[in-house]
Scaffold this motif. Structure first.
Motif, PDB file in Angstrom:
ATOM      1  N   UNK A 183       0.842  -1.194   0.000  1.00 47.40           N
ATOM      2  CA  UNK A 183       0.000   0.000   0.000  1.00 47.40           C
ATOM      3  C   UNK A 183       0.875   1.241   0.000  1.00 47.40           C
ATOM      4  N   UNK A 184       0.549   2.176  -0.879  1.00 49.82           N
ATOM      5  CA  UNK A 184       1.354   3.381  -1.021  1.00 49.82           C
ATOM      6  C   UNK A 184       0.430   4.513  -1.459  1.00 49.82           C
ATOM      7  N   UNK A 185       0.406   5.593  -0.705  1.00 52.87           N
ATOM      8  CA  UNK A 185      -0.567   6.657  -0.939  1.00 52.87           C
ATOM      9  C   UNK A 185      -0.372   7.416  -2.243  1.00 52.87           C
ATOM     10  N   UNK A 186       0.828   7.426  -2.788  1.00 56.30           N
ATOM     11  CA  UNK A 186       1.054   8.183  -4.020  1.00 56.30           C
ATOM     12  C   UNK A 186       1.184   7.289  -5.256  1.00 56.30           C
ATOM     13  N   UNK A 187       0.803   6.019  -5.138  1.00 61.08           N
ATOM     14  CA  UNK A 187       0.908   5.093  -6.265  1.00 61.08           C
ATOM     15  C   UNK A 187      -0.382   5.083  -7.079  1.00 61.08           C
ATOM     16  N   UNK A 188      -0.247   4.792  -8.346  1.00 59.27           N
ATOM     17  CA  UNK A 188      -1.384   4.699  -9.245  1.00 59.27           C
ATOM     18  C   UNK A 188      -1.364   3.316  -9.886  1.00 59.27           C
ATOM     19  N   UNK A 189      -1.505   2.289  -9.049  1.00 55.46           N
ATOM     20  CA  UNK A 189      -1.402   0.903  -9.500  1.00 55.46           C
ATOM     21  C   UNK A 189      -2.527   0.080  -8.900  1.00 55.46           C
ATOM     22  N   UNK A 190      -2.761  -1.063  -9.493  1.00 58.19           N
ATOM     23  CA  UNK A 190      -3.739  -2.012  -8.981  1.00 58.19           C
ATOM     24  C   UNK A 190      -3.152  -2.702  -7.744  1.00 58.19           C
ATOM     25  N   UNK A 191      -3.971  -2.914  -6.726  1.00 56.27           N
ATOM     26  CA  UNK A 191      -3.541  -3.653  -5.534  1.00 56.27           C
ATOM     27  C   UNK A 191      -3.472  -5.138  -5.887  1.00 56.27           C
ATOM     28  N   UNK A 192      -2.319  -5.749  -5.659  1.00 54.19           N
ATOM     29  CA  UNK A 192      -2.111  -7.164  -5.965  1.00 54.19           C
ATOM     30  C   UNK A 192      -1.875  -7.952  -4.688  1.00 54.19           C
ATOM     31  N   UNK A 193      -2.397  -9.174  -4.676  1.00 56.57           N
ATOM     32  CA  UNK A 193      -2.108 -10.111  -3.596  1.00 56.57           C
ATOM     33  C   UNK A 193      -1.520 -11.369  -4.214  1.00 56.57           C
ATOM     34  N   UNK A 194      -0.780 -12.132  -3.422  1.00 56.26           N
ATOM     35  CA  UNK A 194      -0.156 -13.338  -3.957  1.00 56.26           C
ATOM     36  C   UNK A 194      -0.290 -14.494  -2.979  1.00 56.26           C
ATOM     37  N   UNK A 195      -0.231 -15.681  -3.546  1.00 58.67           N
ATOM     38  CA  UNK A 195      -0.246 -16.908  -2.752  1.00 58.67           C
ATOM     39  C   UNK A 195       0.886 -17.789  -3.250  1.00 58.67           C
ATOM     40  N   UNK A 196       1.624 -18.369  -2.316  1.00 59.42           N
ATOM     41  CA  UNK A 196       2.729 -19.261  -2.651  1.00 59.42           C
ATOM     42  C   UNK A 196       2.303 -20.671  -2.290  1.00 59.42           C
ATOM     43  N   UNK A 197       2.474 -21.592  -3.242  1.00 57.73           N
ATOM     44  CA  UNK A 197       1.974 -22.954  -3.069  1.00 57.73           C
ATOM     45  C   UNK A 197       3.107 -23.973  -3.083  1.00 57.73           C
ATOM     46  N   UNK A 198       3.115 -24.838  -2.085  1.00 55.74           N
ATOM     47  CA  UNK A 198       3.976 -26.021  -2.110  1.00 55.74           C
ATOM     48  C   UNK A 198       3.164 -27.114  -2.795  1.00 55.74           C
ATOM     49  N   UNK A 199       3.844 -28.091  -3.367  1.00 57.26           N
ATOM     50  CA  UNK A 199       3.119 -29.140  -4.078  1.00 57.26           C
ATOM     51  C   UNK A 199       3.985 -30.393  -4.163  1.00 57.26           C
ATOM     52  N   UNK A 200       3.410 -31.452  -4.736  1.00 55.83           N
ATOM     53  CA  UNK A 200       4.107 -32.729  -4.810  1.00 55.83           C
ATOM     54  C   UNK A 200       4.448 -33.138  -6.242  1.00 55.83           C
ATOM     55  N   UNK A 201       4.389 -32.213  -7.179  1.00 53.62           N
ATOM     56  CA  UNK A 201       4.817 -32.554  -8.530  1.00 53.62           C
ATOM     57  C   UNK A 201       4.064 -31.774  -9.590  1.00 53.62           C
ATOM     58  N   UNK A 202       4.699 -31.687 -10.768  1.00 52.16           N
ATOM     59  CA  UNK A 202       4.118 -31.014 -11.929  1.00 52.16           C
ATOM     60  C   UNK A 202       4.189 -31.990 -13.101  1.00 52.16           C
ATOM     61  N   UNK A 203       3.077 -32.088 -13.814  1.00 55.30           N
ATOM     62  CA  UNK A 203       3.055 -32.872 -15.052  1.00 55.30           C
ATOM     63  C   UNK A 203       2.726 -31.911 -16.184  1.00 55.30           C
ATOM     64  N   UNK A 204       3.535 -31.912 -17.223  1.00 63.01           N
ATOM     65  CA  UNK A 204       3.341 -31.032 -18.368  1.00 63.01           C
ATOM     66  C   UNK A 204       2.838 -31.831 -19.554  1.00 63.01           C
ATOM     67  N   UNK A 205       1.775 -31.327 -20.190  1.00 58.15           N
ATOM     68  CA  UNK A 205       1.227 -31.980 -21.368  1.00 58.15           C
ATOM     69  C   UNK A 205       0.979 -30.943 -22.457  1.00 58.15           C
ATOM     70  N   UNK A 206       1.094 -31.369 -23.705  1.00 59.60           N
ATOM     71  CA  UNK A 206       0.819 -30.490 -24.841  1.00 59.60           C
ATOM     72  C   UNK A 206      -0.665 -30.562 -25.165  1.00 59.60           C
ATOM     73  N   UNK A 207      -1.231 -29.401 -25.476  1.00 55.79           N
ATOM     74  CA  UNK A 207      -2.625 -29.329 -25.904  1.00 55.79           C
ATOM     75  C   UNK A 207      -3.637 -29.488 -24.864  1.00 55.79           C
TER      76      UNK A 207
END
Length: 145
Positions: A121-145
């Motif tokens: 938060x910044x009083x002189x900024x002209x930007x959208x407020x963003x929030x983030x979430x960080x996720x732990x996980x047990x694996x990623x599978x990549x597929x085409x299409x």
């Protein structure tokens, strides 16, 4: 004459899990790594170690989105995991083409939040407020299409 192919731009994507339907500004951390094991047998006459693949390792995935009035989706999931450690979600991240069809899909298995961050938060900024979430996980599978 063969059709000339172009790489897919990275700005058109969607993220989904369960019944959650949110638009995200950014997704980072789609990384996979294999730990390296170096081995040399005691009776090996060569002075070179053999290299073999070891355990797979995955970093955390970070999702960023704009803050909307009365939207506590990130916080609700984070709070629920504190008391319900079995709460995991499979997350599907799709890179889309011009027809909104998946070109590449990453399926993240058993994800759960480990960190949430509210907007800066910044009083002189002209930007959208963003929030983030960080996720732990047990694996990623990549597929085409």
């Amino acid at each position: 004459m063969a059709e000339e192919l172009w790489p897919v731009p990275k700005f058109h994507f969607e993220v989904s899990w369960g019944d959650v339907d949110l638009g995200f500004q950014e997704v980072t951390g789609l990384e996979m790594e294999t730990q390296l094991i170096e081995y040399r047998a005691g009776n090996d006459l060569g002075l070179i170690t053999k290299k073999i693949p070891g355990l797979k390792k995955h970093g955390t995935i970070t999702l960023k989105k704009g803050v909307f009035e009365n939207d506590t989706t990130f916080y609700d999931w984070f709070a629920d995991v504190q008391t319900n450690t079995e709460r995991r979600e499979d997350i599907i991240i799709s890179l889309l083409n011009e027809e909104h069809e998946p070109v590449m899909t990453w399926t993240v298995t058993n994800a759960f939040p480990v960190k949430i961050s509210g907007p800066d938060l910044k009083s002189d900024a002209n930007e959208i407020a963003l929030e983030s979430i960080e996720l732990a996980h047990e694996g990623i599978e990549q597929t085409a299409g």
